[in-house]
Design a protein around this motif. Structure first.
Motif, mmCIF file in Angstrom:
data_model
loop_
_atom_site.group_PDB
_atom_site.id
_atom_site.type_symbol
_atom_site.label_atom_id
_atom_site.label_comp_id
_atom_site.label_asym_id
_atom_site.label_seq_id
_atom_site.Cartn_x
_atom_site.Cartn_y
_atom_site.Cartn_z
ATOM 1 N N LYS A 154 7.658 1.404 5.998
ATOM 2 C CA LYS A 154 8.519 0.543 6.812
ATOM 3 C C LYS A 154 9.339 1.392 7.794
ATOM 4 C CE LYS A 154 8.899 -2.735 2.992
ATOM 5 N NZ LYS A 154 9.801 -3.295 1.944
ATOM 6 N N TYR A 155 9.770 2.556 7.321
ATOM 7 C CA TYR A 155 10.514 3.450 8.207
ATOM 8 C C TYR A 155 9.629 3.930 9.348
ATOM 9 C CZ TYR A 155 12.704 7.628 10.041
ATOM 10 O OH TYR A 155 13.218 8.574 10.893
ATOM 11 N N TRP A 156 8.395 4.347 9.051
ATOM 12 C CA TRP A 156 7.490 4.820 10.113
ATOM 13 C C TRP A 156 7.232 3.726 11.140
ATOM 14 C CZ3 TRP A 156 8.154 9.520 9.753
ATOM 15 C CH2 TRP A 156 7.983 10.260 8.582
ATOM 16 N N LEU A 157 7.029 2.517 10.678
ATOM 17 C CA LEU A 157 6.778 1.408 11.596
ATOM 18 C C LEU A 157 7.982 1.148 12.492
ATOM 19 C CD1 LEU A 157 4.987 -0.971 9.074
ATOM 20 C CD2 LEU A 157 3.935 0.036 11.107
ATOM 21 N N ASN A 158 9.180 1.365 11.958
ATOM 22 C CA ASN A 158 10.396 1.189 12.743
ATOM 23 C C ASN A 158 10.611 2.356 13.705
ATOM 24 O OD1 ASN A 158 13.287 -0.172 12.981
ATOM 25 N ND2 ASN A 158 13.635 2.014 12.686
ATOM 26 N N TYR A 159 10.434 3.565 13.208
ATOM 27 C CA TYR A 159 10.708 4.751 14.022
ATOM 28 C C TYR A 159 9.685 4.917 15.143
ATOM 29 C CZ TYR A 159 11.716 9.586 15.255
ATOM 30 O OH TYR A 159 12.037 10.726 15.945
ATOM 31 N N PHE A 160 8.408 4.646 14.832
ATOM 32 C CA PHE A 160 7.337 4.722 15.825
ATOM 33 C C PHE A 160 6.901 3.305 16.194
ATOM 34 C CE2 PHE A 160 6.710 8.718 13.364
ATOM 35 C CZ PHE A 160 6.851 9.639 14.399
ATOM 36 N N PRO A 161 7.520 2.680 17.186
ATOM 37 C CA PRO A 161 7.263 1.264 17.478
ATOM 38 C C PRO A 161 5.868 0.974 18.002
ATOM 39 C CG PRO A 161 8.663 2.225 19.172
ATOM 40 C CD PRO A 161 8.553 3.245 18.083
ATOM 41 N N HIS A 162 5.110 2.005 18.415
ATOM 42 C CA HIS A 162 3.767 1.781 18.943
ATOM 43 C C HIS A 162 2.692 2.459 18.095
ATOM 44 C CE1 HIS A 162 5.899 0.246 22.396
ATOM 45 N NE2 HIS A 162 6.482 1.409 22.590
ATOM 46 N N ALA A 163 3.069 2.937 16.928
ATOM 47 C CA ALA A 163 2.133 3.700 16.093
ATOM 48 C C ALA A 163 1.262 2.790 15.246
ATOM 49 C CB ALA A 163 2.890 4.660 15.197
ATOM 50 N N GLN A 164 0.073 3.306 14.939
ATOM 51 C CA GLN A 164 -0.788 2.706 13.928
ATOM 52 C C GLN A 164 -0.566 3.510 12.653
ATOM 53 O OE1 GLN A 164 -4.955 2.906 14.840
ATOM 54 N NE2 GLN A 164 -5.545 1.422 13.275
ATOM 55 N N VAL A 165 -0.154 2.828 11.580
ATOM 56 C CA VAL A 165 0.254 3.505 10.356
ATOM 57 C C VAL A 165 -0.730 3.177 9.236
ATOM 58 C CG1 VAL A 165 2.112 3.834 8.685
ATOM 59 C CG2 VAL A 165 2.660 3.378 11.090
ATOM 60 N N PHE A 166 -1.162 4.231 8.535
ATOM 61 C CA PHE A 166 -2.069 4.079 7.398
ATOM 62 C C PHE A 166 -1.362 4.568 6.140
ATOM 63 C CE2 PHE A 166 -4.739 4.341 11.078
ATOM 64 C CZ PHE A 166 -5.821 3.511 10.812
ATOM 65 N N GLY A 167 -1.554 3.847 5.044
ATOM 66 C CA GLY A 167 -1.008 4.261 3.759
ATOM 67 C C GLY A 167 -2.132 4.467 2.756
ATOM 68 N N LEU A 168 -2.037 5.552 1.986
ATOM 69 C CA LEU A 168 -3.013 5.860 0.951
ATOM 70 C C LEU A 168 -2.287 6.012 -0.369
ATOM 71 C CD1 LEU A 168 -5.038 8.691 2.781
ATOM 72 C CD2 LEU A 168 -5.356 6.212 2.964
ATOM 73 N N ASP A 169 -2.837 5.420 -1.425
ATOM 74 C CA ASP A 169 -2.220 5.557 -2.738
ATOM 75 C C ASP A 169 -3.248 5.182 -3.797
ATOM 76 O OD1 ASP A 169 0.998 5.757 -3.583
ATOM 77 O OD2 ASP A 169 -0.323 4.956 -5.132
ATOM 78 N N ILE A 170 -3.071 5.718 -4.987
ATOM 79 C CA ILE A 170 -3.989 5.398 -6.082
ATOM 80 C C ILE A 170 -3.733 3.993 -6.621
ATOM 81 C CG2 ILE A 170 -2.545 6.316 -7.950
ATOM 82 C CD1 ILE A 170 -5.155 7.498 -9.138
ATOM 83 N N PRO B 173 -2.449 -0.070 -5.838
ATOM 84 C CA PRO B 173 -2.426 -1.038 -4.731
ATOM 85 C C PRO B 173 -1.008 -1.362 -4.290
ATOM 86 C CG PRO B 173 -2.892 -2.148 -6.804
ATOM 87 C CD PRO B 173 -2.913 -0.677 -7.096
ATOM 88 N N VAL B 174 -0.865 -1.826 -3.055
ATOM 89 C CA VAL B 174 0.440 -2.240 -2.525
ATOM 90 C C VAL B 174 0.301 -3.652 -1.971
ATOM 91 C CG1 VAL B 174 1.027 0.154 -1.947
ATOM 92 C CG2 VAL B 174 0.046 -1.335 -0.191
ATOM 93 N N SER B 175 1.420 -4.349 -1.873
ATOM 94 C CA SER B 175 1.399 -5.736 -1.389
ATOM 95 C C SER B 175 1.942 -5.869 0.026
ATOM 96 C CB SER B 175 2.211 -6.636 -2.329
ATOM 97 O OG SER B 175 3.552 -6.173 -2.435
ATOM 98 N N PHE B 176 2.523 -4.816 0.567
ATOM 99 C CA PHE B 176 3.139 -4.878 1.886
ATOM 100 C C PHE B 176 2.078 -5.069 2.968
ATOM 101 C CE2 PHE B 176 4.507 -2.542 5.746
ATOM 102 C CZ PHE B 176 5.597 -3.320 6.087
ATOM 103 N N ARG C 134 -2.288 -0.395 7.750
ATOM 104 C CA ARG C 134 -3.508 -0.600 6.969
ATOM 105 C C ARG C 134 -3.456 0.293 5.736
ATOM 106 N NH1 ARG C 134 -9.048 -0.747 10.123
ATOM 107 N NH2 ARG C 134 -7.914 -2.571 10.916
ATOM 108 N N PHE C 135 -3.804 -0.274 4.590
ATOM 109 C CA PHE C 135 -3.746 0.454 3.324
ATOM 110 C C PHE C 135 -5.147 0.702 2.766
ATOM 111 C CE2 PHE C 135 -3.879 0.324 -1.320
ATOM 112 C CZ PHE C 135 -3.084 1.428 -1.617
ATOM 113 N N TYR C 136 -5.337 1.897 2.185
ATOM 114 C CA TYR C 136 -6.563 2.236 1.476
ATOM 115 C C TYR C 136 -6.204 2.849 0.133
ATOM 116 C CZ TYR C 136 -8.955 1.731 5.964
ATOM 117 O OH TYR C 136 -9.443 1.257 7.152
ATOM 118 N N SER C 137 -6.870 2.382 -0.907
ATOM 119 C CA SER C 137 -6.698 2.978 -2.226
ATOM 120 C C SER C 137 -7.530 4.250 -2.324
ATOM 121 C CB SER C 137 -7.133 1.985 -3.312
ATOM 122 O OG SER C 137 -7.009 2.565 -4.591
#
Length: 268
Positions: A131-147, A149-152, A158-161
């Motif tokens: 959420k911070y990255w999306l706020n700080y970089f208003p034009h960025a494409q943000v990817f999250g990786l984690d073992i 799952p997330v609901s956000f 975009r999220f990838y397990s």
């Protein structure tokens, strides 16, 4: 709450304790971590910090636009000096705040803040830093990786397990995501997992892009190997494990601070 009355409570090692506001009479109006301590004034009108037993632990004198503790260890710094680009840092419930990472990133990435970049964070459970990255970089494409799952959800997220122990999975994701401007590893914090991630994604970092390992003090072996195995930095010393030869590092920045340990690699 007036923004010009907000201060960041921080110590000399840059560990942050919270955000507070000062009233016009110099007393503390709001402190976001009141369970641990409280504020008041002493008989001389100086700002004081008390522990949960009510004992005074720190006394602050105003020096310019800051408040400096008499022990020269704790400080109150104007909010906009520390976070010039984020309206309310408390909107983001991530431990990156307390470890000073967010203040570091605000300064480090301000030159590309408004560009259309691609940023990936591994280890994003809860997605507060996302959420911070999306706020700080208003034009960025943000990817999250984690073992896990997330609901956000967000139109620019975009999220990838993934499992950092799985080399093939990491490399497949690196190919899928493609070139990256910023990659942040805040994942397992173990040698093999971190090395796997670096091996998979470093080749995808763009020219002048960044690969950052947070809490790197957990894997000094890996960072030392990368440093020593790169000819320009370590005299060409070759280790028996890790990454060999010149891998195209333009800049290497390391903090061994207990509260803000990181290794930042910039691509040549």
């Amino acid at each position: 709450m007036k923004k010009n009355n907000l201060y960041i409570f921080v110590n000399a090692k840059t560990q942050m304790y919270g955000v507070l506001s000062l009233n016009e009479d110099g007393t503390v109006g709001v402190y976001d971590n009141p369970a641990e301590s409280s504020w008041g004034k002493d008989e001389n009108g100086r700002l004081i910090l008390k522990n949960k037993e009510g004992k005074t632990t720190s006394v602050f004198n105003q020096v310019g636009d800051e408040y400096v503790c008499t022990n020269k260890w704790h400080f109150l710094k104007p909010y906009k000096k520390v976070f010039p680009y984020t309206e309310n840092i408390l909107d983001f419930k991530t431990d990156k705040f307390f470890h000073h990472h967010l203040a570091f990133y605000e300064e480090k990435f301000k030159y590309i803040k408004n560009e259309k970049i691609k940023i990936v964070e591994l280890g994003c459970l809860g997605c507060e830093s996302i959420k911070y990255w999306l706020n700080y970089f208003p034009h960025a494409q943000v990817f999250g990786l984690d073992i896990s799952p997330v609901s956000f959800v967000h139109e620019r997220f975009r999220f990838y397990s993934c499992d950092q122990r799985n080399n093939l999975e990491l490399k497949a994701l690196a190919d899928l995501i493609g070139e990256v401007d910023i990659f942040i590893d805040d994942g397992a914090h173990f040698y093999e997992e971190t090395k796997n991630t670096f091996d998979a994604f470093w080749p995808k970092i763009k020219k002048d892009g960044f690969f950052i390992i947070e809490d790197w003090d957990w894997m000094t072996d890996l960072i030392t190997e990368i440093m020593h195995n790169r000819g320009e930095l370590g005299g060409g010393v070759k280790g028996t494990r890790g990454i060999k030869g010149d891998i195209g590092i333009k800049h290497l920045e390391i903090s061994t601070n207990d509260n803000r340990a990181y290794a930042l690699f910039q691509k040549r």
